[in-house]
Design an enzyme around this catalytic site. Sequence first.
Site, PDB file in Angstrom:
ATOM      1  N   GLY A 137       0.829  -1.206   0.000  1.00  0.00           N
ATOM      2  CA  GLY A 137       0.000   0.000   0.000  1.00  0.00           C
ATOM      3  C   GLY A 137       0.862   1.253   0.000  1.00  0.00           C
ATOM      4  O   GLY A 137       0.537   2.251  -0.648  1.00  0.00           O
ATOM      5  N   THR A 138       1.954   1.215   0.719  1.00  0.00           N
ATOM      6  CA  THR A 138       2.854   2.369   0.793  1.00  0.00           C
ATOM      7  C   THR A 138       3.363   2.758  -0.592  1.00  0.00           C
ATOM      8  O   THR A 138       3.334   3.927  -0.988  1.00  0.00           O
ATOM      9  CB  THR A 138       4.045   2.043   1.729  1.00  0.00           C
ATOM     10  OG1 THR A 138       3.531   1.789   3.032  1.00  0.00           O
ATOM     11  CG2 THR A 138       5.064   3.154   1.770  1.00  0.00           C
ATOM     12  N   ASN A 185      -6.973   3.978  10.085  1.00  0.00           N
ATOM     13  CA  ASN A 185      -6.363   2.754  10.612  1.00  0.00           C
ATOM     14  C   ASN A 185      -6.178   2.779  12.124  1.00  0.00           C
ATOM     15  O   ASN A 185      -5.977   1.742  12.743  1.00  0.00           O
ATOM     16  CB  ASN A 185      -5.020   2.483   9.932  1.00  0.00           C
ATOM     17  CG  ASN A 185      -4.095   3.663   9.976  1.00  0.00           C
ATOM     18  OD1 ASN A 185      -4.399   4.712   9.419  1.00  0.00           O
ATOM     19  ND2 ASN A 185      -2.972   3.514  10.642  1.00  0.00           N
ATOM     20  N   GLN A 216      -7.151  -0.329   4.416  1.00  0.00           N
ATOM     21  CA  GLN A 216      -7.838  -1.056   5.491  1.00  0.00           C
ATOM     22  C   GLN A 216      -9.106  -1.744   5.003  1.00  0.00           C
ATOM     23  O   GLN A 216      -9.496  -2.774   5.544  1.00  0.00           O
ATOM     24  CB  GLN A 216      -8.186  -0.097   6.646  1.00  0.00           C
ATOM     25  CG  GLN A 216      -7.000   0.300   7.509  1.00  0.00           C
ATOM     26  CD  GLN A 216      -6.419  -0.864   8.299  1.00  0.00           C
ATOM     27  OE1 GLN A 216      -7.080  -1.861   8.581  1.00  0.00           O
ATOM     28  NE2 GLN A 216      -5.153  -0.758   8.663  1.00  0.00           N
ATOM     29  N   SER A 229      -3.659  -3.241  -0.288  1.00  0.00           N
ATOM     30  CA  SER A 229      -2.528  -4.087   0.114  1.00  0.00           C
ATOM     31  C   SER A 229      -3.052  -5.444   0.572  1.00  0.00           C
ATOM     32  O   SER A 229      -3.982  -5.520   1.381  1.00  0.00           O
ATOM     33  CB  SER A 229      -1.796  -3.385   1.269  1.00  0.00           C
ATOM     34  OG  SER A 229      -0.641  -4.086   1.622  1.00  0.00           O
ATOM     35  N   ALA A 230      -2.432  -6.520   0.062  1.00  0.00           N
ATOM     36  CA  ALA A 230      -2.971  -7.872   0.294  1.00  0.00           C
ATOM     37  C   ALA A 230      -2.976  -8.290   1.758  1.00  0.00           C
ATOM     38  O   ALA A 230      -3.870  -9.027   2.192  1.00  0.00           O
ATOM     39  CB  ALA A 230      -2.162  -8.880  -0.527  1.00  0.00           C
ATOM     40  N   HIS A 231      -1.991  -7.812   2.535  1.00  0.00           N
ATOM     41  CA  HIS A 231      -1.868  -8.366   3.891  1.00  0.00           C
ATOM     42  C   HIS A 231      -2.925  -7.850   4.855  1.00  0.00           C
ATOM     43  O   HIS A 231      -2.966  -8.266   6.016  1.00  0.00           O
ATOM     44  CB  HIS A 231      -0.449  -8.167   4.441  1.00  0.00           C
ATOM     45  CG  HIS A 231      -0.102  -6.779   4.863  1.00  0.00           C
ATOM     46  ND1 HIS A 231      -0.088  -6.394   6.173  1.00  0.00           N
ATOM     47  CD2 HIS A 231       0.282  -5.691   4.162  1.00  0.00           C
ATOM     48  CE1 HIS A 231       0.290  -5.130   6.257  1.00  0.00           C
ATOM     49  NE2 HIS A 231       0.515  -4.674   5.055  1.00  0.00           N
ATOM     50  N   THR A 280      10.718  -7.694 -12.239  1.00  0.00           N
ATOM     51  CA  THR A 280      10.001  -8.961 -12.400  1.00  0.00           C
ATOM     52  C   THR A 280       8.935  -9.085 -11.316  1.00  0.00           C
ATOM     53  O   THR A 280       9.195  -8.836 -10.142  1.00  0.00           O
ATOM     54  CB  THR A 280      11.006 -10.134 -12.334  1.00  0.00           C
ATOM     55  OG1 THR A 280      11.949  -9.942 -13.385  1.00  0.00           O
ATOM     56  CG2 THR A 280      10.302 -11.475 -12.501  1.00  0.00           C
ATOM     57  N   CYS A 297       2.644   2.398  14.591  1.00  0.00           N
ATOM     58  CA  CYS A 297       3.874   1.706  14.930  1.00  0.00           C
ATOM     59  C   CYS A 297       4.466   1.154  13.655  1.00  0.00           C
ATOM     60  O   CYS A 297       3.935   0.226  13.085  1.00  0.00           O
ATOM     61  CB  CYS A 297       3.553   0.582  15.903  1.00  0.00           C
ATOM     62  SG  CYS A 297       4.972  -0.374  16.344  1.00  0.00           S
TER      63      CYS A 297
HETATM   64  N1  PLP Z   1      -2.549   2.947   4.433  1.00  0.00           N
HETATM   65  C1  PLP Z   1      -3.222   2.541   5.533  1.00  0.00           C
HETATM   66  C2  PLP Z   1      -4.525   3.171   5.887  1.00  0.00           C
HETATM   67  C3  PLP Z   1      -2.701   1.518   6.336  1.00  0.00           C
HETATM   68  O1  PLP Z   1      -3.368   1.118   7.421  1.00  0.00           O
HETATM   69  C4  PLP Z   1      -1.454   0.945   5.970  1.00  0.00           C
HETATM   70  C5  PLP Z   1      -0.840  -0.090   6.822  1.00  0.00           C
HETATM   71  O2  PLP Z   1      -1.038  -0.131   8.009  1.00  0.00           O
HETATM   72  C6  PLP Z   1      -0.811   1.400   4.813  1.00  0.00           C
HETATM   73  C7  PLP Z   1      -1.392   2.398   4.072  1.00  0.00           C
HETATM   74  C8  PLP Z   1       0.492   0.825   4.373  1.00  0.00           C
HETATM   75  O3  PLP Z   1       0.290  -0.429   3.782  1.00  0.00           O
HETATM   76  P1  PLP Z   1       1.519  -1.422   3.557  1.00  0.00           P
HETATM   77  O4  PLP Z   1       1.813  -2.031   4.879  1.00  0.00           O
HETATM   78  O5  PLP Z   1       1.007  -2.424   2.569  1.00  0.00           O
HETATM   79  O6  PLP Z   1       2.629  -0.632   3.021  1.00  0.00           O
END
Ligand code: PLP
Length: 383
Positions: free
Chosen positions: A71-72, A152, A180, A200-202, A238, A328
């Site tokens: 996501g970042t 978040n 989220q 973001s998948a996780h 890749t 954190c």
């Molecule tokens: N944006 C939000 C609202 C999040 O909660 C998070 C992760 O906690 C991120 C972005 C960042 O995602 P990633 O961990 O996949 O970089």
Amino acid sequence: MNRIYLDNAATTPLGDKARQEMIRVMDGLYGNPSSIHAEGRIAKTIIENARKTVGNTINASIGEIFFTSCGTESNNMVLNGAVRDLGVKRIISSPVEHHCILHTLDFIKDQYGTEIIYLDVNKAAEPQLDQLEELLKTSNVKTLVTLMHANNEVGSLSDIHKIGEICKAYHALFHTDTTQTIGHLEIDVNINNIHFLTGSAHKFYGPKGVGFVYIQNEHSIKPFIFGGAQERNMRAGTENVIGIAGLAAALEDINTHRIEWYNQIALLRAYFKEQLLSCFNDIYFNGDQEDQFFPKILSISFPPSTKNEMLLLNLDIAGISASGGSACSSGVETKSGVLDFIGEPADRKTVRFSFSHLNTIDEIDYTISKLKGIFPNLLKETA
Ligand code: PLP
């Protein structure tokens, strides 16, 4: 008792469907998607099917979906690209966004001199949309609005439909960070007038290290990472085929079970709240509690106490994983900007509990019993 994992906003456990699909790909589907031979074509098909899954989930076309590492990265790509490639001269955001938005905005301001405006937020960390409308109404400067879907830290949901309508009315671009919420809530980029969306998948039972970005065709930006022609020249390197396969399997799984899992999570949150209120004096909940909340997150404010400093550690020792109210990002608890912005007193202690459909009422009961042991002085007479 096994450990009780109540930190699903930080990351979710890997789901069975994602695990099985990743193992299937890992066990022999090793082709490079850029190779034209059979192994390469199989890998390419995995990626293109995954792209279709993401596109269908948010009602985008497959050409508008690009895979990234997280996501970042996706958020960095959109914000930088909008300024560098689309002529955006002003960005309107909020002070309660994730650090990957806020720190990127700091960079953009320094690097390009772009005007950055942060909307006021109310006590529930919700940005003021009247102010957004006023800002857009009174200036024609090309603007990107970037506002997250669910906060978040405290779980308040912003009204992305309304934001999309305001942006449309005043010709502003709209990016929403749905890291989220994607999968957990239904999101349609067309109905909501969204030009850019990130995930973001996780956060939805997929693997770490893989994310995606939706970029509406008419607002195409240039690459952020240079090199090969992967991701249709948008993101060189890749591809993480195993991760992308896991992302798609996890997304299909949560799409299939969305209502069932949502209801289980909402039930756990409501039960936890009810138990807390019936057992403890002087606690309250941060964020919107009326209707605009994301049930996965419950942010609890405990009164000043000598127990507060060790609270998370004591929960951890009792087998319960939760997190502080702070962002954190490196294993160190830092002071939360979000709690400051919503005026949360510094001498109180916020703990964020966040749920998954895998949690149970028994786990909540156990957590309540441990909190009772930690805070006997806060107990109501009836508890
Ligand atoms: N944006 C939000 C609202 C999040 O909660 C998070 C992760 O906690 C991120 C972005 C960042 O995602 P990633 O961990 O996949 O970089």
